[in-house]
Structure formats: C-alpha cells, structure tokens
Write a protein that holds these residues in place. Structure first.
Motif: not given
Ligand code: DX5
Ligand code: ZN
Length: 220
Positions: A95, A97-101, A125-126, A128-130
């Motif tokens: 999960h 995305h949730r952790t990075l958010s 996919e991930a 872009q969230f980092a």
C-alpha cells in the motif's frame, strides 16, 4: 548537485553527536539513519527513540531508511520523531501510495527504496508519488558490503525513466559507495550518496566526506 549522506550505522554509537558534527564539518548535508527490524532484514539496529534524540542533536536533515516489515504502520511516527526524509522498501509495502502520502502529509520527503534484484518496472506506477528513489547497491542489512556494479546501469535507466516522464524525483544510492565508484554513480544520475564505511571506517570522518565530495566532482 551531489550530497553526501553519511550512514551512522558505521559510526560510534557512544558518540553520535560528535560523529555527526564531524561529518557536517566535512560538508555532509544529510544524515542517513538505518532502521532495521530483524524481520525484513536479518539485523536489528535503531528506532524511534534514537531518531527523536538525533533530531534534537543536529540541524542536518535526518534521512530514515526503513528496512522493516509493514512500514505503513510506522512511517508517520518517524516523521513525528523528527525525520525530514523517510523511505520505504517497495518489497515491503503493498500500500505504498498510502504510506508515501502519509509521510508527505506530515511534511517530510517520501522515498521509495528498491533492492538490487527488484526490477525498475516495480516503480512504474509508484514513481510519480515519490520525492526520491533510493537504489540499493548492496542487499540491505549490513554496512561494509561490496558495491554491486550493475547498480550503475540501473541508476542510469532510472534517471532516464524519471526525465522522460518529466518528474521531479531525486535518486539516492546506498551500499558500498566509496572514492572509487562515487564519480561513476554521480555521472549515471544519482545525487544523494549514502556512505557508511567510507566515512566512519578510517578515523577522520570530516576528511573522508571532503574526499568523497572531491572524488564525485573529478573530471573523468
Ligand atoms: C545497508 C544500509 C546502508 C549501509 C551503508 O543495509 O542501508 O545504509 O549502512 O554502509 P556502507 O557504505 O558501509 O555500505
Ligand atoms: Zn541505508
């Protein structure tokens, strides 16, 4: 710009403040803190209470590298403890995305870590969230291991992937970094260089950081 992030795993734990002051004098701009749980990796190191104390002892940003199972349960606690960068292994978190958010919501930079045998496609996919990606150039768990040379090409491919997508993601590299390979990893596109043994293994950490900085800037 290249930044040196000394890993305190190789420092003297009875005099962490002095060792951090020394690397700061040498030009280090980040302090790398290796958190291991004896489960995700076969070693146990330090955790939240030490991060809390370090945050009071230095102005340098603390970069906590979480080598733990279920990092989503703890990541935000590291931000609250004073870490300004928190990275999570993609192998450990379904999960992410949730952790990075959660890390970003707390005001810290969020990083994804990938092991040597994990393909860059896992980042598709991930990414872009980092805020940054930490490429492991040894198998996590211990300081003092030998640099895995294929990491250079991996950094180069990751750099291309980030640039092609127009993302603002920095690359950090961790494991076996020393004066002999730092220039190559910098040229491949890494900007944050973690170094444990190469900084604390030779008696004069300030000088070791200066030498790493000058080796990274040398013309090839
Ligand atoms: C390894 C850690 C590294 C380690 C680096 O699991 O993540 O940060 O301390 O140490 P050296 O530079 O000695 O490989
Ligand atoms: Zn590390």
């Amino acid at each position: 710009m290249v930044e040196i992030a000394p890993s305190i795993l190789s420092a003297d734990f009875t005099r962490l403040r002095e060792d951090i002051e020394a690397v700061e004098r040498g030009g280090a701009t980040i302090v790398h803190v290796d958190v291991m749980d004896g489960h995700f990796v076969p070693n146990i190191t330090i955790g939240l209470p030490v991060v809390r104390s370090l945050a009071r002892a230095t102005q340098l940003p603390l970069d906590t590298h979480l080598m733990i199972s279920e990092p989503g349960r703890y990541a935000e606690q590291f931000v609250e403890a004073g870490a300004r960068m928190v990275s999570v292994h993609i192998e450990a978190d379904p999960h992410i995305h949730r952790t990075l958010s959660g890390i970003k919501k707390g005001g810290a930079q969020a990083g994804i870590v990938i092991n040597p045998a994990t393909s860059l496609s896992a980042l598709d996919e991930a990414l872009q969230f980092a805020d940054y990606v930490l490429v492991m150039s040894v198998n996590p768990g211990f300081g003092g291991q030998q640099f895995i040379p294929t990491s250079i090409e991996k950094v180069r491919r990751l750099r291309r992937m980030i640039d092609e997508r127009g993302l603002n993601v920095r690359i950090e590299i961790d494991g076996g970094i020393d004066r002999s390979n730092i220039k190559q990893v910098a040229s491949a596109g890494a900007e944050i260089m973690v170094a444990g043994t190469a900084v604390f293994g030779e008696g004069d950490p300030a000088r070791a950081v200066r030498e790493l900085l000058s080796a990274s800037a040398q013309l090839v």
